[in-house]
Design a protein around this motif. Sequence first.
Motif, PDB file in Angstrom:
ATOM      1  N   ALA A  21      17.354 -30.806  17.068  1.00  0.00           N
ATOM      2  CA  ALA A  21      17.110 -29.435  17.521  1.00  0.00           C
ATOM      3  C   ALA A  21      16.494 -29.429  18.917  1.00  0.00           C
ATOM      4  O   ALA A  21      16.846 -28.588  19.760  1.00  0.00           O
ATOM      5  CB  ALA A  21      16.213 -28.699  16.526  1.00  0.00           C
ATOM      6  N   ARG A  22      15.603 -30.356  19.178  1.00  0.00           N
ATOM      7  CA  ARG A  22      14.982 -30.445  20.497  1.00  0.00           C
ATOM      8  C   ARG A  22      16.004 -30.845  21.558  1.00  0.00           C
ATOM      9  O   ARG A  22      15.960 -30.353  22.685  1.00  0.00           O
ATOM     10  CB  ARG A  22      13.829 -31.438  20.478  1.00  0.00           C
ATOM     11  CG  ARG A  22      12.656 -30.961  19.631  1.00  0.00           C
ATOM     12  CD  ARG A  22      11.579 -32.009  19.541  1.00  0.00           C
ATOM     13  NE  ARG A  22      10.514 -31.609  18.632  1.00  0.00           N
ATOM     14  CZ  ARG A  22       9.453 -32.340  18.358  1.00  0.00           C
ATOM     15  NH1 ARG A  22       9.301 -33.538  18.931  1.00  0.00           N
ATOM     16  NH2 ARG A  22       8.538 -31.904  17.518  1.00  0.00           N
ATOM     17  N   ILE A  23      16.913 -31.748  21.193  1.00  0.00           N
ATOM     18  CA  ILE A  23      17.968 -32.147  22.130  1.00  0.00           C
ATOM     19  C   ILE A  23      18.857 -30.950  22.431  1.00  0.00           C
ATOM     20  O   ILE A  23      19.163 -30.656  23.593  1.00  0.00           O
ATOM     21  CB  ILE A  23      18.794 -33.323  21.549  1.00  0.00           C
ATOM     22  CG1 ILE A  23      17.946 -34.598  21.521  1.00  0.00           C
ATOM     23  CG2 ILE A  23      20.077 -33.530  22.360  1.00  0.00           C
ATOM     24  CD1 ILE A  23      18.573 -35.748  20.754  1.00  0.00           C
ATOM     25  N   GLU A  24      19.276 -30.234  21.386  1.00  0.00           N
ATOM     26  CA  GLU A  24      20.154 -29.082  21.560  1.00  0.00           C
ATOM     27  C   GLU A  24      19.488 -27.960  22.341  1.00  0.00           C
ATOM     28  O   GLU A  24      20.150 -27.212  23.052  1.00  0.00           O
ATOM     29  CB  GLU A  24      20.644 -28.599  20.199  1.00  0.00           C
ATOM     30  CG  GLU A  24      21.602 -29.579  19.539  1.00  0.00           C
ATOM     31  CD  GLU A  24      21.949 -29.250  18.101  1.00  0.00           C
ATOM     32  OE1 GLU A  24      21.348 -28.314  17.519  1.00  0.00           O
ATOM     33  OE2 GLU A  24      22.822 -29.947  17.552  1.00  0.00           O
ATOM     34  N   ALA A  25      18.171 -27.846  22.225  1.00  0.00           N
ATOM     35  CA  ALA A  25      17.426 -26.815  22.950  1.00  0.00           C
ATOM     36  C   ALA A  25      17.144 -27.223  24.395  1.00  0.00           C
ATOM     37  O   ALA A  25      16.634 -26.415  25.183  1.00  0.00           O
ATOM     38  CB  ALA A  25      16.116 -26.510  22.229  1.00  0.00           C
ATOM     39  N   GLY A  26      17.461 -28.466  24.748  1.00  0.00           N
ATOM     40  CA  GLY A  26      17.227 -28.932  26.105  1.00  0.00           C
ATOM     41  C   GLY A  26      15.844 -29.488  26.344  1.00  0.00           C
ATOM     42  O   GLY A  26      15.493 -29.827  27.479  1.00  0.00           O
ATOM     43  N   GLN A  27      15.042 -29.599  25.304  1.00  0.00           N
ATOM     44  CA  GLN A  27      13.701 -30.147  25.459  1.00  0.00           C
ATOM     45  C   GLN A  27      13.784 -31.634  25.829  1.00  0.00           C
ATOM     46  O   GLN A  27      12.970 -32.116  26.608  1.00  0.00           O
ATOM     47  CB  GLN A  27      12.903 -29.961  24.170  1.00  0.00           C
ATOM     48  CG  GLN A  27      11.461 -30.386  24.281  1.00  0.00           C
ATOM     49  CD  GLN A  27      10.673 -30.065  23.029  1.00  0.00           C
ATOM     50  OE1 GLN A  27      11.118 -29.327  22.165  1.00  0.00           O
ATOM     51  NE2 GLN A  27       9.486 -30.620  22.935  1.00  0.00           N
ATOM     52  N   TYR A  28      14.760 -32.341  25.261  1.00  0.00           N
ATOM     53  CA  TYR A  28      15.036 -33.720  25.629  1.00  0.00           C
ATOM     54  C   TYR A  28      16.381 -33.710  26.349  1.00  0.00           C
ATOM     55  O   TYR A  28      17.411 -33.444  25.749  1.00  0.00           O
ATOM     56  CB  TYR A  28      15.096 -34.634  24.404  1.00  0.00           C
ATOM     57  CG  TYR A  28      13.818 -34.669  23.592  1.00  0.00           C
ATOM     58  CD1 TYR A  28      12.570 -34.621  24.195  1.00  0.00           C
ATOM     59  CD2 TYR A  28      13.865 -34.758  22.213  1.00  0.00           C
ATOM     60  CE1 TYR A  28      11.411 -34.660  23.443  1.00  0.00           C
ATOM     61  CE2 TYR A  28      12.709 -34.805  21.458  1.00  0.00           C
ATOM     62  CZ  TYR A  28      11.482 -34.754  22.075  1.00  0.00           C
ATOM     63  OH  TYR A  28      10.336 -34.794  21.326  1.00  0.00           O
ATOM     64  N   GLU A  29      16.373 -33.996  27.633  1.00  0.00           N
ATOM     65  CA  GLU A  29      17.556 -33.879  28.477  1.00  0.00           C
ATOM     66  C   GLU A  29      18.416 -35.139  28.426  1.00  0.00           C
ATOM     67  O   GLU A  29      17.916 -36.224  28.129  1.00  0.00           O
ATOM     68  CB  GLU A  29      17.121 -33.604  29.916  1.00  0.00           C
ATOM     69  CG  GLU A  29      16.374 -32.303  30.065  1.00  0.00           C
ATOM     70  CD  GLU A  29      15.893 -32.063  31.481  1.00  0.00           C
ATOM     71  OE1 GLU A  29      16.150 -32.911  32.367  1.00  0.00           O
ATOM     72  OE2 GLU A  29      15.265 -31.028  31.701  1.00  0.00           O
ATOM     73  N   PRO A  30      19.703 -35.000  28.737  1.00  0.00           N
ATOM     74  CA  PRO A  30      20.593 -36.166  28.779  1.00  0.00           C
ATOM     75  C   PRO A  30      20.071 -37.250  29.723  1.00  0.00           C
ATOM     76  O   PRO A  30      19.505 -36.948  30.781  1.00  0.00           O
ATOM     77  CB  PRO A  30      21.916 -35.588  29.291  1.00  0.00           C
ATOM     78  CG  PRO A  30      21.867 -34.151  28.878  1.00  0.00           C
ATOM     79  CD  PRO A  30      20.420 -33.765  29.007  1.00  0.00           C
ATOM     80  N   ASN A  31      20.258 -38.488  29.307  1.00  0.00           N
ATOM     81  CA  ASN A  31      19.840 -39.672  30.074  1.00  0.00           C
ATOM     82  C   ASN A  31      18.329 -39.788  30.240  1.00  0.00           C
ATOM     83  O   ASN A  31      17.863 -40.493  31.123  1.00  0.00           O
ATOM     84  CB  ASN A  31      20.531 -39.715  31.440  1.00  0.00           C
ATOM     85  CG  ASN A  31      22.024 -39.829  31.301  1.00  0.00           C
ATOM     86  OD1 ASN A  31      22.520 -40.637  30.515  1.00  0.00           O
ATOM     87  ND2 ASN A  31      22.758 -39.012  32.034  1.00  0.00           N
ATOM     88  N   ARG A  32      17.586 -39.108  29.392  1.00  0.00           N
ATOM     89  CA  ARG A  32      16.127 -39.219  29.392  1.00  0.00           C
ATOM     90  C   ARG A  32      15.680 -39.684  28.007  1.00  0.00           C
ATOM     91  O   ARG A  32      16.336 -39.435  27.007  1.00  0.00           O
ATOM     92  CB  ARG A  32      15.453 -37.884  29.724  1.00  0.00           C
ATOM     93  CG  ARG A  32      15.763 -37.389  31.112  1.00  0.00           C
ATOM     94  CD  ARG A  32      15.160 -38.322  32.164  1.00  0.00           C
ATOM     95  NE  ARG A  32      15.530 -37.922  33.507  1.00  0.00           N
ATOM     96  CZ  ARG A  32      16.341 -38.620  34.295  1.00  0.00           C
ATOM     97  NH1 ARG A  32      16.887 -39.731  33.868  1.00  0.00           N
ATOM     98  NH2 ARG A  32      16.619 -38.205  35.498  1.00  0.00           N
ATOM     99  N   GLN A  33      14.526 -40.329  27.970  1.00  0.00           N
ATOM    100  CA  GLN A  33      14.017 -40.889  26.718  1.00  0.00           C
ATOM    101  C   GLN A  33      13.535 -39.828  25.749  1.00  0.00           C
ATOM    102  O   GLN A  33      12.990 -38.799  26.156  1.00  0.00           O
ATOM    103  CB  GLN A  33      12.841 -41.821  26.994  1.00  0.00           C
ATOM    104  CG  GLN A  33      13.234 -43.176  27.503  1.00  0.00           C
ATOM    105  CD  GLN A  33      12.020 -44.067  27.637  1.00  0.00           C
ATOM    106  OE1 GLN A  33      11.071 -43.716  28.331  1.00  0.00           O
ATOM    107  NE2 GLN A  33      12.055 -45.203  26.971  1.00  0.00           N
ATOM    108  N   ILE A  34      13.722 -40.146  24.475  1.00  0.00           N
ATOM    109  CA  ILE A  34      13.040 -39.394  23.434  1.00  0.00           C
ATOM    110  C   ILE A  34      11.735 -40.145  23.174  1.00  0.00           C
ATOM    111  O   ILE A  34      11.563 -41.270  23.652  1.00  0.00           O
ATOM    112  CB  ILE A  34      13.896 -39.275  22.148  1.00  0.00           C
ATOM    113  CG1 ILE A  34      14.147 -40.643  21.506  1.00  0.00           C
ATOM    114  CG2 ILE A  34      15.197 -38.532  22.426  1.00  0.00           C
ATOM    115  CD1 ILE A  34      14.745 -40.561  20.109  1.00  0.00           C
TER     116      ILE A  34
END
Length: 76
Positions: A21-34
């Motif tokens: 959900a955080r990825i889909e919301a943009g909180q964790y951006e592509p090519n960036r660490q979770i």
Amino acid sequence: MSVDLLGPDPIYQQIAAEIRARIEAGQYEPNRQIPSEAALCEEFEVSRKTAREAVRALREAGLVRTVRGKGTYVLG
């Protein structure tokens, strides 16, 4: 978010769903660490094994990739 220990879904799936959900919301951006497994353990108050299973589920879903020695990154 806290995990529902009494609910029907395994804890690792609940954590994976939250990170998704955080990825889909943009909180964790592509090519960036979770957050690291250690950070997930602290945030969700779970064992390292549970955090590792959550990351594995995200990897199997094609949402993240793990780079040895660097961390886990959002695909995009």
